[in-house]
Design a protein around this motif. Structure first.
Motif, mmCIF file in Angstrom:
data_model
loop_
_atom_site.group_PDB
_atom_site.id
_atom_site.type_symbol
_atom_site.label_atom_id
_atom_site.label_comp_id
_atom_site.label_asym_id
_atom_site.label_seq_id
_atom_site.Cartn_x
_atom_site.Cartn_y
_atom_site.Cartn_z
ATOM 1 N N GLN A 44 0.819 -1.225 0.000
ATOM 2 C CA GLN A 44 0.000 0.000 0.000
ATOM 3 C C GLN A 44 0.848 1.269 0.000
ATOM 4 O O GLN A 44 0.319 2.373 0.010
ATOM 5 N N GLY A 45 2.164 1.105 0.041
ATOM 6 C CA GLY A 45 3.059 2.262 0.030
ATOM 7 C C GLY A 45 3.315 2.846 1.410
ATOM 8 O O GLY A 45 3.938 3.902 1.537
ATOM 9 N N GLU A 46 2.843 2.183 2.462
ATOM 10 C CA GLU A 46 3.049 2.667 3.820
ATOM 11 C C GLU A 46 4.414 2.222 4.327
ATOM 12 O O GLU A 46 4.870 1.118 4.035
ATOM 13 N N LYS A 47 5.021 3.089 5.085
ATOM 14 C CA LYS A 47 6.324 2.763 5.666
ATOM 15 C C LYS A 47 6.115 1.826 6.853
ATOM 16 O O LYS A 47 5.334 2.119 7.764
ATOM 17 N N VAL A 48 6.846 0.698 6.846
ATOM 18 C CA VAL A 48 6.703 -0.308 7.892
ATOM 19 C C VAL A 48 8.061 -0.520 8.559
ATOM 20 O O VAL A 48 9.090 -0.561 7.885
ATOM 21 N N GLN A 49 8.016 -0.662 9.880
ATOM 22 C CA GLN A 49 9.240 -0.929 10.643
ATOM 23 C C GLN A 49 9.221 -2.381 11.089
ATOM 24 O O GLN A 49 8.247 -2.846 11.668
ATOM 25 N N SER A 50 10.303 -3.086 10.811
ATOM 26 C CA SER A 50 10.447 -4.465 11.238
ATOM 27 C C SER A 50 11.597 -4.525 12.243
ATOM 28 O O SER A 50 12.695 -4.063 11.954
ATOM 29 N N THR A 51 11.337 -5.073 13.421
ATOM 30 C CA THR A 51 12.354 -5.151 14.467
ATOM 31 C C THR A 51 12.772 -6.597 14.672
ATOM 32 O O THR A 51 11.920 -7.472 14.818
ATOM 33 N N GLU A 52 14.057 -6.830 14.666
ATOM 34 C CA GLU A 52 14.626 -8.147 14.953
ATOM 35 C C GLU A 52 15.360 -8.067 16.284
ATOM 36 O O GLU A 52 16.040 -7.083 16.569
ATOM 37 N N TRP A 53 15.239 -9.124 17.092
ATOM 38 C CA TRP A 53 15.916 -9.169 18.377
ATOM 39 C C TRP A 53 17.056 -10.170 18.320
ATOM 40 O O TRP A 53 16.916 -11.264 17.774
ATOM 41 N N HIS A 54 18.185 -9.779 18.869
ATOM 42 C CA HIS A 54 19.385 -10.610 18.876
ATOM 43 C C HIS A 54 19.880 -10.709 20.313
ATOM 44 O O HIS A 54 19.739 -9.768 21.091
ATOM 45 N N TYR A 55 20.474 -11.846 20.648
ATOM 46 C CA TYR A 55 21.033 -12.031 21.977
ATOM 47 C C TYR A 55 22.550 -11.974 21.867
ATOM 48 O O TYR A 55 23.149 -12.699 21.090
ATOM 49 N N ILE A 56 23.139 -11.083 22.651
ATOM 50 C CA ILE A 56 24.566 -10.796 22.577
ATOM 51 C C ILE A 56 25.260 -11.279 23.849
ATOM 52 O O ILE A 56 24.727 -11.122 24.950
ATOM 53 N N VAL A 57 26.454 -11.845 23.677
ATOM 54 C CA VAL A 57 27.296 -12.267 24.794
ATOM 55 C C VAL A 57 28.642 -11.587 24.630
ATOM 56 O O VAL A 57 29.220 -11.600 23.547
ATOM 57 N N ALA A 58 29.131 -10.970 25.700
ATOM 58 C CA ALA A 58 30.448 -10.321 25.683
ATOM 59 C C ALA A 58 31.235 -10.823 26.887
ATOM 60 O O ALA A 58 30.680 -10.963 27.976
ATOM 61 N N TRP A 59 32.511 -11.094 26.677
ATOM 62 C CA TRP A 59 33.352 -11.665 27.720
ATOM 63 C C TRP A 59 34.415 -10.684 28.200
ATOM 64 O O TRP A 59 34.906 -9.871 27.436
ATOM 65 N N ASN A 60 34.766 -10.794 29.473
ATOM 66 C CA ASN A 60 35.902 -10.122 30.121
ATOM 67 C C ASN A 60 35.939 -8.611 29.882
ATOM 68 O O ASN A 60 35.071 -7.905 30.380
ATOM 69 N N LYS A 61 36.931 -8.082 29.148
ATOM 70 C CA LYS A 61 37.047 -6.631 28.976
ATOM 71 C C LYS A 61 35.844 -6.051 28.245
ATOM 72 O O LYS A 61 35.387 -4.952 28.547
ATOM 73 N N LYS A 62 35.329 -6.799 27.282
ATOM 74 C CA LYS A 62 34.136 -6.336 26.557
ATOM 75 C C LYS A 62 32.948 -6.266 27.519
ATOM 76 O O LYS A 62 32.133 -5.357 27.461
ATOM 77 N N ALA A 63 32.879 -7.240 28.432
ATOM 78 C CA ALA A 63 31.819 -7.245 29.446
ATOM 79 C C ALA A 63 31.955 -6.039 30.370
ATOM 80 O O ALA A 63 30.950 -5.441 30.780
ATOM 81 N N ASP A 64 33.190 -5.662 30.695
ATOM 82 C CA ASP A 64 33.424 -4.469 31.520
ATOM 83 C C ASP A 64 32.887 -3.224 30.821
ATOM 84 O O ASP A 64 32.243 -2.376 31.443
#
Length: 166
Positions: A44-64
């Motif tokens: 129909q020409g309408e702007k639609v937003q699609s959201t995707e969810w992701h699960y992230i894991v970060a270790w050690n310094k990245k976790a800090d």
């Protein structure tokens, strides 16, 4: 090309406040969800937003880094690899999880921390500019005296040369 086989790059917003865990081994792990948005137009020409969810894991310094600087809603960029694992929950059901193990994290929207960081950077840059300006002035003063001494020697030499010719 071998390093492109399992590579994920995402830019999105942190879903919930990260959950930080320190394991018995002493390693720190941060787990959080991240939302990425995609926009398109439907039939129909309408702007639609699609959201995707992701699960992230970060270790050690990245976790800090995640622990200190991210909160719900903050915009970040993640680069990592896709991993899958399974575990048995409390009800003895096997659960399968796909998550991204983060190698690199880039904070894109840390307004509170960036304000402080930017203020410190501006102060440091101003101090460096002042120091370099002072050094330039000192150098130009030194070279200015050298230039004036050189000019007066050159004038003397010209006068002596002209008087010898006459």
């Amino acid at each position: 090309m071998s390093n492109l086989r399992n590579k994920v790059q995402l830019i999105g917003n942190v879903g919930d406040s990260p959950k930080i865990t320190i394991l018995e081994s002493g390693h720190k792990v941060a787990r959080f969800s991240m939302a990425t948005n995609e926009y398109y137009r439907n039939a129909q020409g309408e702007k639609v937003q699609s959201t995707e969810w992701h699960y992230i894991v970060a270790w050690n310094k990245k976790a800090d880094i995640i622990e200190k600087y991210t909160r719900k809603g903050k915009l970040i960029a993640i680069e990592g690899k896709l991993t899958s694992r399974s575990y048995v929950n409390d009800m003895n059901i096997t659960c399968y999880v796909t998550e991204i193990v983060a190698y690199d994290i880039l904070l894109l929207d840390s307004k509170e921390t960036s304000t402080l960081t930017n203020e410190k950077l501006v102060e440091a840059e101003t101090q460096q500019k002042n120091n370099s300006h002072t050094k330039e002035v000192e150098a130009s003063e030194k070279s200015g005296t050298k230039k004036s001494q050189t000019r007066s020697r050159t004038r003397k030499n010209r006068k002596e040369t002209n008087s010898k010719k006459a």
